[in-house]
Design a protein around this motif. Structure first.
Motif, PDB file in Angstrom:
ATOM      1  N   TRP A 141      -2.899  -0.930   8.403  1.00  0.00           N
ATOM      2  CA  TRP A 141      -2.850  -1.670   7.150  1.00  0.00           C
ATOM      3  C   TRP A 141      -2.532  -3.121   7.472  1.00  0.00           C
ATOM      4  CZ3 TRP A 141      -0.768   2.992   8.189  1.00  0.00           C
ATOM      5  CH2 TRP A 141      -1.158   4.076   7.394  1.00  0.00           C
ATOM      6  N   THR A 159      -7.282  -1.844   4.852  1.00  0.00           N
ATOM      7  CA  THR A 159      -6.923  -0.591   5.515  1.00  0.00           C
ATOM      8  C   THR A 159      -8.044  -0.204   6.471  1.00  0.00           C
ATOM      9  OG1 THR A 159      -7.912   0.777   3.784  1.00  0.00           O
ATOM     10  CG2 THR A 159      -5.595   0.239   3.542  1.00  0.00           C
ATOM     11  N   PRO A 170       0.815  -1.218   0.000  1.00  0.00           N
ATOM     12  CA  PRO A 170       0.000   0.000   0.000  1.00  0.00           C
ATOM     13  C   PRO A 170       0.850   1.270   0.000  1.00  0.00           C
ATOM     14  CG  PRO A 170      -0.082  -1.090   2.144  1.00  0.00           C
ATOM     15  CD  PRO A 170       0.684  -1.988   1.235  1.00  0.00           C
TER      16      PRO A 170
END
Length: 169
Positions: A105, A96, A76
């Motif tokens: 996350w 998330t 991410p």
């Protein structure tokens, strides 16, 4: 000429049937998603907003937003830059969560080699993280690390791994 028209008619009818089936299945899928959304919203309270789209689920409440995306196959970009990327295996899903003043996350991997736990521990230490604890059992284990307001946990074993990152803003 009659044979051609009959063949042409059969092909057109088969095409119409396939398109009709496709529309029915897509409609059933969307109806299923909408029903699931309503069930989740009712279980979380009337203020919850749920959006299900194939393999992605987004839940928004007054407390924050939760997103899980099985189609996201990369580290991410929103994760804190201080956290070194876990480069041992293939990302299969990312979740998330943004709640109040904390962001989290969870990145799930497959095809992770046995040495990933030790190698990532060394990478974290080289980036200034303090290792809180490490547990190993067989070919897997668990570690927790901290740096300022950031916490990182890794669970790995049997070719799979989960990296959890927490950041207090």
């Amino acid at each position: 000429m009659k044979k051609f028209n009959s063949l042409h008619f059969n092909l057109v009818m088969m095409l119409v049937c396939l398109i009709s089936l496709s529309i029915v299945f897509q409609s059933c899928k969307r109806t299923s998603e909408k029903t699931s959304e309503k069930i989740i919203e009712k279980s979380l309270g009337d203020d919850a907003e749920v959006d299900i789209d194939d393999e992605k689920v987004v839940i928004k409440t007054d407390e924050g937003t939760f997103t899980t995306d099985a189609t996201m196959n990369s580290w991410p970009k929103e994760a804190p830059g201080e956290v070194p990327e876990f480069k041992f295996g293939d990302v299969i899903a990312v979740t998330t969560q943004e709640v109040d003043d904390a962001d989290n996350w969870v990145v799930i991997f497959e095809n992770v080699p046995a040495n990933a736990l030790q190698d990532y521990k060394e990478t974290l230490e080289s980036e200034g993280f303090t290792i809180s604890f490490t547990t190993t059992a067989g070919t897997g284990g668990h570690l927790a690390a901290e740096k300022g307001k950031i916490a990182v946990m890794l669970m790995a074993g049997e070719g799979n791994a989960t990296v959890t990152i927490g950041s207090n803003n």
